[in-house]
Design an enzyme around this catalytic site. Structure first.
Site, PDB file in Angstrom:
ATOM      1  N   SER A  47       0.768  -1.274   0.035  1.00  0.00           N
ATOM      2  CA  SER A  47       0.143  -0.138  -0.186  1.00  0.00           C
ATOM      3  C   SER A  47       0.632   1.159   0.038  1.00  0.00           C
ATOM      4  O   SER A  47       0.437   2.447  -0.563  1.00  0.00           O
ATOM      5  CB  SER A  47      -0.869  -0.137   1.237  1.00  0.00           C
ATOM      6  OG  SER A  47       0.007  -0.276   2.460  1.00  0.00           O
ATOM      7  N   HIS A 254      -0.930   5.655   6.670  1.00  0.00           N
ATOM      8  CA  HIS A 254      -0.325   5.717   5.555  1.00  0.00           C
ATOM      9  C   HIS A 254       0.089   7.124   5.106  1.00  0.00           C
ATOM     10  O   HIS A 254      -0.529   7.970   5.668  1.00  0.00           O
ATOM     11  CB  HIS A 254      -1.467   5.146   4.579  1.00  0.00           C
ATOM     12  CG  HIS A 254      -1.381   3.637   4.565  1.00  0.00           C
ATOM     13  ND1 HIS A 254      -2.043   2.881   5.643  1.00  0.00           N
ATOM     14  CD2 HIS A 254      -0.952   2.820   3.779  1.00  0.00           C
ATOM     15  CE1 HIS A 254      -1.919   1.514   5.589  1.00  0.00           C
ATOM     16  NE2 HIS A 254      -1.085   1.301   4.529  1.00  0.00           N
TER      17      HIS A 254
END
EC number: 3.1.1.3
Length: 273
Positions: A47, A254
């Site tokens: 990711s 993230h």
């Protein structure tokens, strides 16, 4: 005599013009363009490479959540590689890279990027434990992850890196690491304890050290993003990382779009050149 010289000069001009119009000059220009063109590029990984957290996801990528704001897409847009294949996928482990992402690699591939290993080491479970349980439970889970990185992850990374070498023997391979999540002594007034934040940062460093060692052993370049994210961690007041995002929990921890463009892209650009 003067007329003859003028005729010869005019003929030379006409010949030069004809060469340009018929492509003789263009052939030289094309060859210069080909020499300057960026190599065929394949972006692999998890990711952090697909761009989770950056938004602007390609609907065709489904749950892989590949973003047009992820560093591979940004680099490709700036450098116009001969071809660009973007197979990085949210949640990918080393086995997923081997099974699902290596198809575009071939002898003509000139550049490869990859980030992988965090999911193998249990990144999501570590963060869940640290957010929901006690500091001692958090530190214990971090230590379990670090033990996995020491005992098991190197062999898994070797398999991925060896497969890349086999399929794309001429490629320059850049292995990207992970940022530290927290600025210690920062502006956060709630949430995790300072001890938990320190343990999580230490786990990121531990994972990066192990990954860099395996990358070097394969002759790959390691891209360390800890310096570019310094001053932009969670609790810094100018974070390039999502904290817990209750609106889209998968984006938690993230990089934001700024993290991709300011944290990852410069490191990859420098390593790819």
């Amino acid at each position: 005599m003067r007329l003859s010289r003028f005729t010869s000069y005019a003929s030379s001009l006409l010949l030069a013009a004809a060469c340009t119009l018929t492509g003789v000059g263009a052939a030289h220009a094309d060859s210069r363009d080909e020499r300057a063109a960026a190599p065929a590029y394949v972006a692999l990984g998890d990711s952090y490479s697909s761009g989770v957290g950056a938004g602007s996801y390609d609907s065709g990528s489904g749950s892989c959540k590949r973003s047009t704001r992820a560093y591979p897409a940004l680099w490709a847009a700036q450098n116009a590689p001969a071809s660009f294949s973007f197979t990085a996928c949210s949640g990918a482990r080393t086995g997923d890279v081997l099974a699902n992402q290596l198809g575009p690699l071939n002898s003509g591939t000139g550049l490869v990027s990859v980030s992988v290993g965090g999911n193998d080491a249990g990144f999501a479970d570590v963060m869940t434990t640290c957010v929901l349980q006690s500091e001692s439970a958090c530190v214990n889970r971090v230590n379990q992850a670090k033990a996995y990185v020491d005992s098991t992850l190197p062999g898994q990374l070797d398999r991925v890196y060896s497969a890349i070498e086999s399929k794309a023997p001429s490629a320059r391979v850049v292995v990207l690491g992970y940022p530290r999540f927290y600025k210690l002594g920062g502006s956060c007034l709630a949430g995790l304890s300072e001890g938990e934040r320190r343990a999580i940062n230490g786990a990121a460093d531990h994972l990066n050290t192990a990954t860099a060692k395996r990358a070097a052993d394969h002759g790959f370049t390691f891209g360390d993003v800890t310096s570019t994210f310094t001053g932009h961690e969670i609790c810094s007041g100018d974070s390039w990382l999502h904290s817990v995002n209750w609106g889209d929990i998968g984006e938690s921890y993230h990089p934001t779009a700024a993290g991709q463009s300011g944290g990852y892209l410069p490191v990859f650009r420098g390593a790819a050149s």
